[in-house]
Design a protein around this motif. Sequence first.
Motif, short mmCIF file in Angstrom:
data_model
loop_
_atom_site.label_atom_id
_atom_site.label_comp_id
_atom_site.label_asym_id
_atom_site.label_seq_id
_atom_site.Cartn_x
_atom_site.Cartn_y
_atom_site.Cartn_z
N THR A 254 0.85 -1.24 0.00
CA THR A 254 -0.16 -0.04 0.09
C THR A 254 0.73 1.36 0.00
OG1 THR A 254 -1.79 -1.23 1.24
CG2 THR A 254 -1.89 1.19 1.18
N LEU A 255 0.40 2.11 -0.89
CA LEU A 255 1.35 3.50 -0.94
C LEU A 255 0.26 4.71 -0.76
CD1 LEU A 255 3.93 5.07 -1.69
CD2 LEU A 255 3.35 4.73 -4.08
N VAL A 256 0.50 5.63 0.08
CA VAL A 256 -0.42 6.61 0.39
C VAL A 256 0.13 7.90 0.52
CG1 VAL A 256 -1.88 7.82 2.12
CG2 VAL A 256 -1.81 5.28 1.83
N ILE A 257 -0.22 8.99 -0.79
CA ILE A 257 0.07 10.32 -0.58
C ILE A 257 -0.60 11.00 0.27
CG2 ILE A 257 0.39 12.13 -2.19
CD1 ILE A 257 0.43 10.48 -4.46
N ALA A 258 -0.11 11.28 1.57
CA ALA A 258 -0.81 12.08 2.76
C ALA A 258 -0.48 13.57 2.64
CB ALA A 258 -0.23 11.30 4.01
N THR A 259 -1.45 14.29 2.50
CA THR A 259 -1.13 15.59 2.05
C THR A 259 -1.46 16.34 3.55
OG1 THR A 259 -1.82 16.01 -0.12
CG2 THR A 259 -1.92 17.89 0.90
N PRO A 260 -0.60 16.91 4.04
CA PRO A 260 -0.52 17.52 5.56
C PRO A 260 -1.33 18.80 5.38
CG PRO A 260 1.35 18.11 4.44
CD PRO A 260 1.07 17.29 3.35
N THR A 261 -1.51 19.24 6.69
CA THR A 261 -2.43 20.53 6.99
C THR A 261 -1.53 21.60 6.78
OG1 THR A 261 -1.82 20.35 9.44
CG2 THR A 261 -3.90 19.16 8.70
N GLY A 262 -2.00 22.76 6.89
CA GLY A 262 -1.18 24.10 6.72
C GLY A 262 0.23 23.91 7.46
N THR A 263 0.28 23.47 8.69
CA THR A 263 1.46 23.60 9.43
C THR A 263 2.50 22.46 9.00
OG1 THR A 263 0.53 22.35 11.14
CG2 THR A 263 0.32 24.63 11.32
N GLY A 264 1.89 21.53 8.22
CA GLY A 264 2.63 20.40 7.61
C GLY A 264 2.40 19.04 8.74
N TRP A 265 1.50 19.26 9.25
CA TRP A 265 1.06 18.14 10.24
C TRP A 265 0.22 16.93 9.68
CZ3 TRP A 265 -4.03 17.39 12.99
CH2 TRP A 265 -3.99 16.63 14.25
N THR A 284 4.14 5.90 3.38
CA THR A 284 3.35 7.40 3.12
C THR A 284 4.32 8.39 2.48
OG1 THR A 284 3.47 7.93 5.49
CG2 THR A 284 1.51 6.85 5.07
N ILE A 285 3.64 9.14 1.84
CA ILE A 285 4.66 10.21 1.33
C ILE A 285 3.98 11.45 1.47
CG2 ILE A 285 5.73 11.21 -0.71
CD1 ILE A 285 5.70 8.18 -2.16
N SER A 286 4.63 12.56 2.29
CA SER A 286 4.15 13.91 2.65
C SER A 286 5.19 14.73 2.31
CB SER A 286 3.73 13.93 3.95
OG SER A 286 2.74 12.67 4.51
N VAL A 287 4.31 16.04 1.82
CA VAL A 287 5.48 17.17 1.31
C VAL A 287 4.88 18.21 2.14
CG1 VAL A 287 6.41 18.56 -0.56
CG2 VAL A 287 5.88 16.03 -0.72
N GLN A 288 5.45 19.06 2.67
CA GLN A 288 5.03 20.25 3.56
C GLN A 288 4.92 21.43 2.46
OE1 GLN A 288 7.76 21.83 6.36
NE2 GLN A 288 6.34 22.80 7.36
N TYR A 289 3.87 22.26 2.61
CA TYR A 289 3.82 23.26 1.45
C TYR A 289 3.64 24.77 2.39
CZ TYR A 289 -1.05 22.25 2.83
OH TYR A 289 -2.19 21.87 3.36
N SER A 290 3.68 24.51 3.68
CA SER A 290 3.39 25.86 4.62
C SER A 290 3.88 25.50 6.06
CB SER A 290 1.96 26.37 4.56
OG SER A 290 1.92 27.38 5.43
N TYR A 291 4.08 26.60 6.97
CA TYR A 291 4.27 26.24 8.28
C TYR A 291 3.16 26.99 8.96
CZ TYR A 291 7.50 29.79 7.15
OH TYR A 291 7.97 31.19 6.61
N LEU A 292 2.27 27.89 8.38
CA LEU A 292 0.99 28.48 8.98
C LEU A 292 -0.06 27.41 9.43
CD1 LEU A 292 1.08 31.51 6.51
CD2 LEU A 292 2.17 31.24 8.64
N PRO A 293 -0.95 27.88 10.41
CA PRO A 293 -1.92 27.06 10.32
C PRO A 293 -3.09 27.11 9.19
CG PRO A 293 -1.68 28.62 12.22
CD PRO A 293 -0.53 28.76 11.19
N SER A 294 -4.00 26.02 8.91
CA SER A 294 -4.46 25.77 8.07
C SER A 294 -5.51 27.12 7.67
CB SER A 294 -5.62 24.63 8.03
OG SER A 294 -4.71 23.53 8.06
N TRP A 295 -5.92 27.77 8.47
CA TRP A 295 -6.78 29.03 8.20
C TRP A 295 -6.13 30.09 7.71
CZ3 TRP A 295 -6.26 33.52 10.82
CH2 TRP A 295 -5.71 33.49 12.05
#
Length: 517
Positions: A254-265, A284-295
């Motif tokens: 099983t391979l999962v692309i896990a998109t994080p929340t705004g902070t990368g969590w 699982t593969i995750s790539v951070q796109y921000s370090y701000l809270p989602s909102w």
Amino acid sequence: MIPRAGALQGVSAGLSLAVGYGIGVLISGLWSLLELPRPGMQTLRRAVWAALVFAGAVIIWGLAGAAGGQQPLHDAMGLPPVESARPWTIAAVGGVLAAILIFLGRLFVAAMQTISRRLTPMWPPRLAMLVAFLATVIIFNFIGNDLILNRIVSGLDLSYAGIDAMISDEIDPPQDPLKTGSPASLISWDSIGNQGRNRVSDPLDAAAIADITGEPAMEPIRVYVGLGSAETAEDRARLALDEAIRVGAFDRKTLVIATPTGTGWIDPSGAFPLEVLTHGDVATISVQYSYLPSWLSLLTVPEYGAESAREVFLAIYHHWRSLPRDARPKLYLFGLSLGALNSDLSVDFFDLVGDPFTGAFWVGPPFASHSWGQITADRDPGSPAWLPTFRDGAVVRFLNQFEMPQSGQPWGSFRIAYLQYGSDAITFFSPSILWREPDWMKAPRAPDVVENFRWIPVVTFLQVGFDLLTATTTPKGFGHDIAGTDYLKGWVALLSPEGWNDPALDRVRAAMAERGL
């Protein structure tokens, strides 16, 4: 929708009072601008006094019922009784805030009138008033947005960047070559950020999984790329692919692309059951796109998350698609909150036609999620907006903390599961609440949305808007705080893993409860 502290409820009440006052002033101004007939001074005084008496009665009535009105919500979520002093707290906070906002409103009007008076000798009165209004808007926008708000956002940006860069003394860099940040990794330990280090260092290893399942287990693979790992979204996506190939992620079942929340969590409550149900045979593969809270990320740089998720999906999907069909893993997408929104945006229809991936698990989708909104709007007649059924359930299914409709029906090879709670304002907010009662407030309601919550134009819009800010402050299993047991139900339905009977699943639930998930 969400239980609130008295002070926050006071902020909501003060804002509602100021908005109501502003609407009254706006109507009065338009009446004068259109030169409509005005009542005599005595009649006007009587009308003003009558309005004040009526407003005062409504305020007293609302404050008297403030504690009792919140109590059903506390009961539904298992919270302590509402404090008896709440009405006084609401009155104090609401009164002060309303006074400040009304003062600012009057300051705006005074500035507009001053500019208008200077222009009137040169221009027609109505044109002068229009130009004065536009000029005042520009001035207030410059002061409020460019001078104040931008500095606040910049300060928050620096603060969250600092938090993201912090390296805890309690977490040592991994030595296992299969882990991101190890000496053998293509990605440095320092570059993956605080959330990335927490994700990679999750203590759920092969031994822990085997202890829960009573069967042999593999070490889960967790690839994580931080904002500091590469300059651009495309470079980070390529780095994630190269790291995934290096550690053998495509050799897992099983391979999962896990998109994080705004902070990368990445929510451990969602990752835990996935890794246990697969006996660790998962990457699982995750790539951070921000370090701000989602909102805050959604308000300031909404395009970053979608761009990053799309680049990651294309990189992983194209490599996965190049592999022989009988020698590649099942590929799933996963995301919570803003991660669900961006995960959805990472895919388009043409990715599904020729060679579709296996499925998606989108949790707490924000109200702006396109696919979720379309599916909810096209739901089967008679199914509630908070738990829809969509056609025969062969592709899309919804679940909440109470049930999963259509669970006994055949499910196709391509599957999409939505996990959402009826009391989650992040999912069910909509600008249209301003003027129209939303479908989720109509009977039958979700069990976690109390019956005494009534729709009132403008007021309900403000109330649910405030619930957006507090949606994660509820007990687990309500609002936007997703319980691990509900993640478990979703993953079981989506993966259809073999050999998992009720006693085995009970052991997983017990292990999650022990870890506070």
